[in-house]
Design an enzyme around this catalytic site. Structure first.
Site, PDB file in Angstrom:
ATOM      1  N   ASP A 384       0.858  -1.171   0.000  1.00 48.80           N
ATOM      2  CA  ASP A 384       0.000   0.000   0.000  1.00 48.80           C
ATOM      3  C   ASP A 384       0.904   1.233   0.000  1.00 48.80           C
ATOM      4  O   ASP A 384       2.070   1.152   0.408  1.00 48.80           O
ATOM      5  CB  ASP A 384      -0.872  -0.027   1.260  1.00 48.80           C
ATOM      6  CG  ASP A 384      -1.937   1.050   1.262  1.00 48.80           C
ATOM      7  OD1 ASP A 384      -2.317   1.489   0.169  1.00 48.80           O
ATOM      8  OD2 ASP A 384      -2.370   1.448   2.350  1.00 48.80           O
ATOM      9  N   ASP A 734      -3.328  -1.268   5.633  1.00 49.53           N
ATOM     10  CA  ASP A 734      -3.727  -0.757   6.944  1.00 49.53           C
ATOM     11  C   ASP A 734      -5.227  -0.575   7.086  1.00 49.53           C
ATOM     12  O   ASP A 734      -5.739  -0.440   8.182  1.00 49.53           O
ATOM     13  CB  ASP A 734      -3.019   0.572   7.242  1.00 49.53           C
ATOM     14  CG  ASP A 734      -3.327   1.636   6.190  1.00 49.53           C
ATOM     15  OD1 ASP A 734      -4.034   1.325   5.202  1.00 49.53           O
ATOM     16  OD2 ASP A 734      -2.849   2.776   6.341  1.00 49.53           O
ATOM     17  N   ASP A 738      -8.087  -3.319   2.775  1.00 52.44           N
ATOM     18  CA  ASP A 738      -6.932  -4.186   2.540  1.00 52.44           C
ATOM     19  C   ASP A 738      -7.121  -5.585   3.124  1.00 52.44           C
ATOM     20  O   ASP A 738      -6.390  -6.512   2.759  1.00 52.44           O
ATOM     21  CB  ASP A 738      -5.670  -3.569   3.170  1.00 52.44           C
ATOM     22  CG  ASP A 738      -5.303  -2.236   2.545  1.00 52.44           C
ATOM     23  OD1 ASP A 738      -5.388  -2.136   1.308  1.00 52.44           O
ATOM     24  OD2 ASP A 738      -4.945  -1.305   3.278  1.00 52.44           O
TER      25      ASP A 738
END
Length: 1062
Positions: A384, A734, A738
């Site tokens: 990410d 996070d 996700d």
């Protein structure tokens, strides 16, 4: 189907039925009037009680489904779905039955006889308990997801406003009011704004780095989730403004409900780790080998329990000895016990646990032990952007102020990547001598601001909007002019002392709130000098449209001409191309309407402030002073970490919900892409990627890749395609969005500081510092741990090969058994345990992160290593059987006197045919001593080959222990000589060898333990013999290693390489 798969499939079918009854309505693409007509509801009245009851039958309740996991009984059974465990279980049951049968025959059942089956059962029980505990933890991600749902809402029903309405009872068509700080209870269409603006923090669901402004205007039907500007989603939070919304989806049909389903789906497809797969393959091969060896043992010894005579070509007078048949069946059981490395599961768990401690010291907190090993073979890291590659803390990167004339600009680069005011400086800054123009920028940044920062533990966090918090930090870095130093010393001593002083000098008396039309915020302040001023910040283009002047560096004000405007716009364009969010600053001193205004509601000027439509005219004829570029900056360590990944053969792919331009700029800065690299084929949105005809070929490209505007399903699809292509995937994240991909990846890595509980519970590992470089360090540690695990696995397997050879030779030669199952269990579990564990402390190779990842089909034991261990195993068999034969047939060996105990010597022929002892004439045996024990065979000399073999058995067991201790030194390096890697490189191994020898001495010289294991103490001469027989194993393996080093090039070139299209 995976565990719990049946229940899951049923729920999916139910879900499909519900969706067919309630067609998907694209409320975001319809105007407000059309939405209200669709749901047959009026804004001021809401739904009636009758309508709610009817809709309840269609839509159900606003809650996430509870997926029924497998039962405890099912989980326990699943723990035995393993080849090695099954072999052990069969061996334990058979051993138990044989012990019981032997006890019945002898009319006694000593507890010591049950040691072997009980120990095996204990191993299996502990293994099952650990497995069930890990399985139970798997459902926690779904429970954490439920916790982020709102519990109450403000709802309008039957024309009445219900202020604390249970969110569970919401139904599509309900009218809900949202306020600042509210958690959104369902997916809803915004009907109208009560405040001038509405901003929602939805990054945990969509991956966006900033709060998103919402509107009532419809958007295109095919937009991605980030583009649905007129929708608010369940689980997100309102950070600014009030609004009225219409509930469109509830429960499992919300975006968060879809994430819930995806997590459940991903948990069904969890696979074994690479090492577990290799061990399963090894177990299957071991099963076949054990079967073949046991069959051979029976065939070789068939003559001992089954015989017949041939009469007229047909077998007659068939004689079968059940006692002898049972005896050789016991040997087969001993073979099974010998072949299985019973201590291996415990040693692997211990090594992984030690690995987790090492990783914890590097801020990588491992939640699932197998992930330690999986890290070592990671080939792709899908990361990410926000919070992992970047700090997730907005910071000013560039400050542009006016120069000595209108057409001249001054640019300052601002250091720092966090909200810590002491993190970095402003380059080339005139500290303590800031001019009037810079003072005005500092004042506006500090005063025209509703946010702040505060210290939380060891780091600073933002209170309010991140961009405004970044401006407060900028004001601190700019400092104060010399004349305000004395004020500074008397101000509060906290992180924002400069901002506090500016707010003390310039007292705010009115606020002109930000709105989406004028795109600016203004405050009217009353300074200590008695004058009134308007301080404004906002979008640069909008401020320039309302500005007539510019302030120069000396404080003078000149007209804003076309040249100055062009220079400012060019600076804006330059910063925008670098993905900076640009804010401009302006002020106004001439405020005749507010000259006497002090905030009194009765003052005529107060009426102007009540109507936001007047704000644009108040913010007119402004004096422009400068602009700043703000961003979520990359972490300092990330660029080097990505270089390390490249050197280690690991590809980095960035998957983010943020916009494409911002993501590309960050990727270029951190080295995922080159600064001038053509990335048109490497940077796609999630939607563009899913539309590709051959997405796998896109994923096979060399170098880094970027996927922006990615939704949860895109992340899952990318991870799944990579896994299908043979990659070992680590996924970081996070947010709630996700969690499905974290669950699906080979190793899911969540952020510890900024991560949601949902992401943490779905992950295998949590980063305590949210830092990408920590992942790279953990990969290096994982590689080192895997190499060490491979060392002790090979060591234990080679030891077991030796034990099998020993028992096979015993059966083939027909001599009495020298090692019984309880001896083998002791060696496999106890004496082998400490050295195997100590091999987990082998120092890492210096070039561990310079080598490519190991291939997914890389065998645990190569053909050459197997050949080496077969040679070593054959020697172990010869040594253990040989010393057994030596004691019976020799009174001395290589000058070592063995006659001290007074035992009787026999010929090899007698030893090999001991079963016929009863038919021998004049066979007598003298008594012999062992420690304080005297063994007398005057009543039955044939017992010399049964109870009398206790000394020979002790010698065999001691040789086996000694050889395996020396063999652990061989395992220090796969091909390296002990001369180049001496034993003291791993002092833990030397300590472990001492412990193992100590344990062996314990069972030899403590009478009770010696009785349990059926052994006796050894004399000094007998220990010399043990060492003489055991030490050659070092020389044999040194010769084999030398051959291996000489032929390594030939073997490497002959090995087939895994082909991948690029």
């Amino acid at each position: 189907m995976g565990k719990g798969g049946q229940d899951y499939g049923k729920k999916e079918i139910l879900g499909e039925k519900r969706e067919s009854n309630t067609e998907v309505y694209a409320a975001w693409s319809k105007d407000v009037k059309e939405c209200k007509e669709k749901f047959q509801v009026k804004r001021d009245y809401g739904l009636s009680s009758d309508e709610v009851e009817k809709k309840r039958l269609i839509y159900g309740w606003n809650e996430l489904e509870k997926h029924k996991g497998p039962s405890i009984f099912r989980l326990i059974l699943d723990q035995f779905n393993d080849t090695l465990v099954r072999i052990l279980l069969v061996a334990a049951v058979v051993s138990f039955v044989l012990v019981w049968y032997d006890g019945e025959e002898a009319d006694e059942k000593e507890i010591t006889a049950f040691v072997e089956p009980l120990v095996i059962f204990l191993i299996l029980i502990v293994n099952a308990i650990v497995g069930v505990w890990q399985e139970n933890n798997a459902e926690k991600a779904l429970e954490a997801l439920k916790e982020i749902q709102s519990e109450h809402a403000v709802v309008i029903r039957d024309g009445r406003k219900l202020s604390s309405f249970p969110a569970k009872e919401l139904i599509p068509g309900d009218i809900v009011e949202l306020r600042v700080g509210d958690k959104v209870p369902a997916d809803m269409r915004v009907l109208s704004l009560i405040s001038s603006t509405l901003r929602v923090e939805q990054g945990s669901l969509t991956g966006e780095s900033e709060a998103v402004s919402k509107t009532t205007k419809a958007v295109a039907e095919d937009v991605d989730i980030q583009g649905k500007k007129c929708m608010v989603f369940a689980g997100t939070t309102v950070v600014n403004g009030n609004c009225i919304c219409l509930v469109t989806d509830i429960g499992m049909n919300t975006e968060i409900g879809k994430v819930h389903s995806q997590i459940q789906e991903a948990s069904q497809s969890e696979q074994d780790t690479p090492l577990k797969k290799k061990l399963n393959e090894f177990g299957e091969v071991l099963t076949a080998v054990i079967g073949v060896v046991c069959l051979l043992v029976w065939l070789i010894n068939l003559k001992h329990f089954l015989s017949w005579d041939y009469v007229d070509g047909w077998p007659r007078n068939i004689k079968f000895s059940f006692e002898k048949c049972t005896y050789y069946f016991e040997i087969a059981v001993a073979l099974a016990v010998a072949a299985i490395p019973e201590g291996l599961p415990a040693i692997i768990t211990t090594c992984l646990a030690l690995g987790t401690r090492k990783m914890a010291a590097k801020n990588a907190l491992v939640r699932k032990l197998p992930s330690v090993e999986t890290l070592g073979c990671t080939t792709v890291i899908c990361s990410d952007k926000t919070g992992t590659l970047t700090t997730n803390q907005m910071a000013v990167a560039k400050l542009v102020a006016m120069g000595s004339k209108g057409s001249a600009l001054r640019t300052f680069n601002v250091e720092g990547t966090s909200y810590d005011p002491s993190d970095g400086l402003i380059q080339e800054w005139p500290k303590g001598q800031i001019d009037a123009n810079l003072q005005m920028i500092a004042k506006i940044a500090a005063v025209c601001n509703d946010s702040g920062v505060e210290k939380s533990g060891n780091h600073y966090v933002a209170n309010g909007l991140p961009t405004e918090a970044a401006l407060k930090v900028l004001s601190e870095k700019m400092g104060l002019p010399a004349g305000l130093d004395s004020v500074s010393s008397s101000a509060r001593s906290d992180g924002l002392r400069c901002s506090n002083i500016w707010n003390k000098i310039e007292k705010r008396i009115a606020t002109l709130e930000f709105d989406r039309d004028r795109k600016s915020m203004g405050v009217i302040v009353h300074s200590n000098s008695g004058s009134k001023s308007l301080l404004v910040k906002g979008a640069v283009e909008n401020l320039l449209e309302r500005s007539s002047f510019v302030q120069l560096c000396d404080g003078s004000v000149v007209e804003l001409d076309q040249t100055s405007r062009s220079m400012i716009l060019e600076s804006l364009r330059e910063m925008s191309t670098k993905a900076l969010r640009v804010l401009g600053f302006a002020y106004k001193d001439n405020l005749p309407e507010f000259a006497t205004y002090t905030g009194d509601e009765d003052h005529p000027a107060h009426e102007l402030l009540l109507n936001p439509a007047n704000y644009s005219s108040i913010e007119s004829k402004l004096i422009f002073v400068g602009l700043t570029g703000i961003r979520d900056p990359p972490r300092k360590e990330v660029r080097q970490a990505i270089e390390d990944c490249r050197a280690a053969g690991i590809r980095v792919m960035v998957i983010t919900g943020d916009n494409k331009n911002t993501a590309e700029a960050i990727c270029r800065e951190i080295g995922v892409f080159g600064s001038h690299e053509d990335i048109r084929s490497k940077s796609l949105t999630g939607k563009e990627f899913m539309e590709l005809r051959d997405p796998k070929s896109h994923l096979r490209q060399l170098g880094g890749l970027l996927f922006s505007r990615a939704e949860p399903r895109h992340k899952q699809d990318i991870v799944r395609l990579l896994k299908e292509d043979g990659e070992v995937v680590a996924m970081t994240g996070d947010g709630v969005n996700d969690a499905p991909a974290l669950k699906l990846a080979d190793i899911g890595i969540a952020m510890g500081i900024a991560g949601t509980e949902v992401a943490k519970e779905a992950s295998d590992m949590v980063l305590a510092d949210d830092n990408f470089s920590t992942i790279v360090a953990a990969v290096g540690e994982g590689r080192s741990i895997y190499n060490n695990m491979k060392s002790f696995i090979r060591y234990m397997i080679s030891s077991n090969i030796g034990e099998v050879c020993s028992i096979f030779l015993t059966a083939a030669l027909g001599i009495p058994e020298g090692l019984i199952p309880v001896h083998l269990l002791w060696v496999n579990l106890v004496t082998d345990g400490p050295p195997a564990t100590a091999l987990g402390f082998n120092p890492p190779d210096k070039d561990v992160m310079k080598k490519p990842p190991r291939r997914s089909d890389d065998s645990l034991i190569s053909p050459w290593i197997l050949f080496r261990y077969l040679v070593i195993g054959l020697y172990v068999g010869l040594a253990t059987v040989g010393i057994f034969i030596i004691w019976y047939t020799h009174d001395s060996f290589f000058g070592i006197d063995l006659s001290g105990d007074g035992h009787t010597l026999v010929t090899y022929a007698q030893l090999a045919n001991w079963g016929q002892c009863n038919s021998w004439k004049n066979f007598t045996v003298s008594p012999f001593t062992a420690g304080n024990l005297v063994f007398d065979f005057s009543t039955n000399p044939c017992n010399y080959f049964q109870t009398g073999k206790v000394k020979a058995m002790t010698l065999s067991l001691s040789v086996l222990v000694a050889i395996e201790m020396f063999n652990s030194l061989n395992a220090l390096s796969e091909d390296g000589s002990l001369l180049s890697m001496p034993p003291w490189v791993n002092p833990y191994l030397l300590v472990a060898m001492s412990v193992s020898f100590g344990l062996h001495f314990l069972i030899l010289y403590v009478p009770f333990l010696a009785h349990v294991f059926g052994i006796v103490p050894l004399s000094l001469n007998e220990w010399f013999l043990v060492l003489l027989v055991a030490l050659p194993v070092l020389l044999i393996d040194e010769i084999l290693k030398f051959v291996g080093r000489c032929t390594s090039g030939v073997r490497t070139s002959a090995r087939p390489s895994k082909h991948k299209a690029d």
